[in-house]
Design a protein around this motif. Structure first.
Motif, short mmCIF file in Angstrom:
data_model
loop_
_atom_site.label_atom_id
_atom_site.label_comp_id
_atom_site.label_asym_id
_atom_site.label_seq_id
_atom_site.Cartn_x
_atom_site.Cartn_y
_atom_site.Cartn_z
N GLY A 90 0.81 -1.21 0.00
CA GLY A 90 0.00 0.00 0.00
C GLY A 90 0.84 1.26 0.00
N ARG A 91 0.19 2.38 0.25
CA ARG A 91 0.81 3.70 0.17
C ARG A 91 1.06 4.24 1.58
NH1 ARG A 91 -2.69 8.85 -1.33
NH2 ARG A 91 -1.11 10.48 -1.56
N LEU A 92 2.29 4.71 1.82
CA LEU A 92 2.64 5.30 3.11
C LEU A 92 3.20 6.69 2.88
CD1 LEU A 92 3.09 5.16 6.17
CD2 LEU A 92 5.32 4.10 5.73
N ARG A 93 2.51 7.68 3.42
CA ARG A 93 2.93 9.08 3.29
C ARG A 93 3.72 9.47 4.54
NH1 ARG A 93 -2.92 11.46 2.73
NH2 ARG A 93 -2.95 10.24 4.65
N PHE A 94 5.03 9.61 4.37
CA PHE A 94 5.93 9.85 5.50
C PHE A 94 6.55 11.23 5.39
CE2 PHE A 94 10.48 9.37 6.96
CZ PHE A 94 10.20 9.45 8.32
N GLY A 95 6.53 11.96 6.50
CA GLY A 95 7.13 13.28 6.54
C GLY A 95 8.31 13.33 7.50
N GLU A 107 19.60 5.80 5.06
CA GLU A 107 19.95 4.40 5.23
C GLU A 107 18.79 3.62 5.84
OE1 GLU A 107 23.56 3.92 7.43
OE2 GLU A 107 24.61 5.49 6.31
N ILE A 108 18.10 4.23 6.81
CA ILE A 108 16.96 3.57 7.44
C ILE A 108 15.84 3.39 6.42
CG2 ILE A 108 15.18 3.82 9.23
CD1 ILE A 108 17.27 5.30 10.92
N LEU A 109 15.60 4.43 5.60
CA LEU A 109 14.54 4.34 4.60
C LEU A 109 14.88 3.32 3.51
CD1 LEU A 109 13.59 8.11 4.16
CD2 LEU A 109 12.52 6.39 5.64
N GLU A 118 6.68 -3.85 -1.37
CA GLU A 118 5.34 -3.59 -1.89
C GLU A 118 4.69 -2.37 -1.24
OE1 GLU A 118 2.82 -7.05 -2.23
OE2 GLU A 118 4.58 -8.35 -2.32
N VAL A 119 5.44 -1.68 -0.37
CA VAL A 119 4.96 -0.42 0.21
C VAL A 119 5.44 0.73 -0.66
CG1 VAL A 119 5.10 1.15 2.18
CG2 VAL A 119 4.91 -1.32 2.57
N ASP A 120 4.52 1.55 -1.13
CA ASP A 120 4.86 2.75 -1.90
C ASP A 120 5.11 3.89 -0.91
OD1 ASP A 120 4.51 1.51 -4.39
OD2 ASP A 120 2.35 1.83 -4.29
N LEU A 121 6.38 4.19 -0.69
CA LEU A 121 6.76 5.20 0.30
C LEU A 121 6.85 6.56 -0.37
CD1 LEU A 121 7.70 5.81 3.22
CD2 LEU A 121 10.04 5.35 2.45
N ALA A 272 2.09 -0.37 7.72
CA ALA A 272 3.34 0.18 7.17
C ALA A 272 3.89 1.28 8.06
CB ALA A 272 3.10 0.70 5.76
N ALA A 273 3.01 2.11 8.61
CA ALA A 273 3.45 3.19 9.50
C ALA A 273 4.09 2.62 10.76
CB ALA A 273 2.28 4.10 9.86
N ASP A 274 3.48 1.57 11.32
CA ASP A 274 4.05 0.94 12.51
C ASP A 274 5.44 0.35 12.22
OD1 ASP A 274 1.83 1.56 14.02
OD2 ASP A 274 0.90 -0.42 13.83
N ALA A 275 5.57 -0.28 11.04
CA ALA A 275 6.85 -0.90 10.68
C ALA A 275 7.94 0.14 10.49
CB ALA A 275 6.69 -1.73 9.41
N LEU A 276 7.61 1.26 9.83
CA LEU A 276 8.62 2.30 9.64
C LEU A 276 8.95 2.98 10.96
CD1 LEU A 276 10.49 3.94 7.93
CD2 LEU A 276 8.56 5.39 7.23
N ALA A 277 7.95 3.21 11.81
CA ALA A 277 8.21 3.79 13.13
C ALA A 277 9.15 2.90 13.92
CB ALA A 277 6.90 4.01 13.88
#
Length: 293
Positions: A90-95, A107-109, A118-121, A272-277
Motif C-alpha cells: 500500500g501507500r505510506l505518506r511519510f514526513g 539508510e533507514i529508509l 510492496e509499500v509505496d513510500l 506500514a506506518a508501525d513498521a517504519l516507526a
C-alpha cells in the motif's frame, strides 16, 4: 540467549542515554527498564552502561551490543513476517523534518524499502510545525519531527530522543553584546525560530534576522559564511559549525523532543506506518550519536 524484549529496551536506553526517556518511549516503568538492562547484562556477563545520578553512557561492550541488538531484532522481525505470511503493501505518506537532511535517515529508509518492497513510500521534507499540521489534517500517515516537550498535541507519538538546543555559528564568530543578535532562522511555524525569539525576549536582548530559509542547507550556508547564529539541536550540529561559548552571553533556548507521530485518518496505512516507526526507533542512535558530546 538474548530476550528480544530486553534488546529493545537496551536500544531505547542506548539511543536516549536516559532510563527515564526510554521508559516513556516504551510505555514502561523505569524500574522495569532497569530490570531489563540488568537481565541483559547478566546474560552477556558484561556491563553495558556506566551510570550515575547525572548521566548514562555506553561502555565499550555496550557499543558492541548496539550492532548485535539491531541485527538480532531485524532477523527476529523477518522471521515473524515470514512465518505469519504477512506482507505489507500500500501507500505510506511519510514526513521528515529538515533536521534529518544531513543524517543517516536515508539508510533507514533504504532498508525499509528493501524489506517492504510492496509499500509505496512517499517522502515529504518540511518544517516540523508544518509536518504536524499536515499530519493533523490527514495529509500524512507518519512524521519524524521536532516538538516541544510540553506540546499538548494529542496525536499518538513515540519519543526518539530529547535533546538540548544550543546556539551555533561559524568558528571564531562572536556576536557583539552591544548590538542586536544576528539571527539565522526558519520561517514560521519553525519551532527553533520560535524558541530562539522567546529566549532572547526573556533576556531583553535585541535581535535582527539576517537570513530566513525553509531549507536547512540554506541556513547552513548563511551560518558558515559568518552572517549570524542559529538555534540547533546539540546532537545534530553540522560540520563546519560550532557551539557558541557561554561568554557570548546568549540565553539558553531550552530542549526539544524528536518524535515519530502517527496519523489517524487512514487505517490502511497503519501496518506500514508501525513498521517504519519501529525501524526509526531501532536505528534512532544513527540519526544523532555522531554529533553528541
Amino acid at each position: 540467549m538474548y530476550d528480544p524484549t530486553h534488546l529493545r529496551t537496551f536500544l531505547s536506553v542506548a539511543q536516549t542515554l536516559s532510563f527515564t526517556q526510554a521508559a516513556r518511549r516504551l510505555g514502561l516503568r523505569q524500574s522495569t527498564v532497569s530490570q531489563h538492562v540488568r537481565r541483559l547484562e547478566d546474560a552477556t556477563g558484561r556491563q553495558l552502561f556506566t551510570r550515575d545520578t547525572h548521566s548514562v553512557e555506553l561502555t565499550e561492550d555496550g557499543e558492541a551490543m548496539l550492532g548485535f541488538a539491531r541485527r538480532i531484532l531485524a532477523v527476529h522481525e523477518q522471521a515473524t513476517q515470514f512465518f505469519t505470511g504477512t506482507r505489507l503493501r500500500g501507500r505510506l505518506r511519510f514526513g521528515a523534518s529538515e533536521d534529518f537532511v544531513l543524517t543517516r535517515l536515508p539508510e533507514i529508509l533504504e532498508r525499509f524499502r528493501h524489506e517492504h518492497p510492496e509499500v509505496d513510500l512517499e517522502l515529504t521534507v518540511e518544517l516540523s510545525g508544518t509536518l504536524h499540521e499536515q499530519l493533523a489534517a490527514g495529509k500524512l500517515d507518519l512524521v519524524l519531527a521536532k516538538r516541544r516537550p510540553e506540546d499538548p498535541r494529542a496525536d499518538p507519538h513515540r519519543l526518539v530522543w530529547r535533546d538540548e538546543l544550543v546556539w551555533i555559528g561559524a568558528q571564531g564568530l562572536r556576536p557583539d553584546p552591544n548590538r542586536p543578535v544576528p539571527l539565522i532562522v526558519y520561517p514560521p511555524p519553525g519551532i527553533t525560530r520560535d524558541l530562539a525569539l522567546r529566549a532572547l525576549e526573556r533576556q531583553g536582548r535585541q535581535w535582527r534576522i539576517v537570513c530566513t530559509s525553509g531549507s536547512l542547507n540554506g541556513l547552513l550556508a548563511a551560518a558558515r559564511a559568518g552572517l549570524g547564529v542559529m538555534v540547533h539541536s546539540r546532537g545534530l550540529i553540522p560540520p563546519g559549525l560550532v557551539r557558541m561559548p557561554e561568554r557570548a552571553g546568549l540565553p539558553e533556548p531550552g530542549e526539544v523532543d524528536f518524535v515519530v507521530a502517527h496519523g489517524r485518518h487512514r487505517p490502511s496505512a497503519q501496518g506500514a506506518a508501525d513498521a517504519l516507526a519501529a525501524a526509526i526507533l531501532a536505528g534512532g542512535d544513527r540519526l544523532h550519536r555522531s554529533g553528541r558530546r
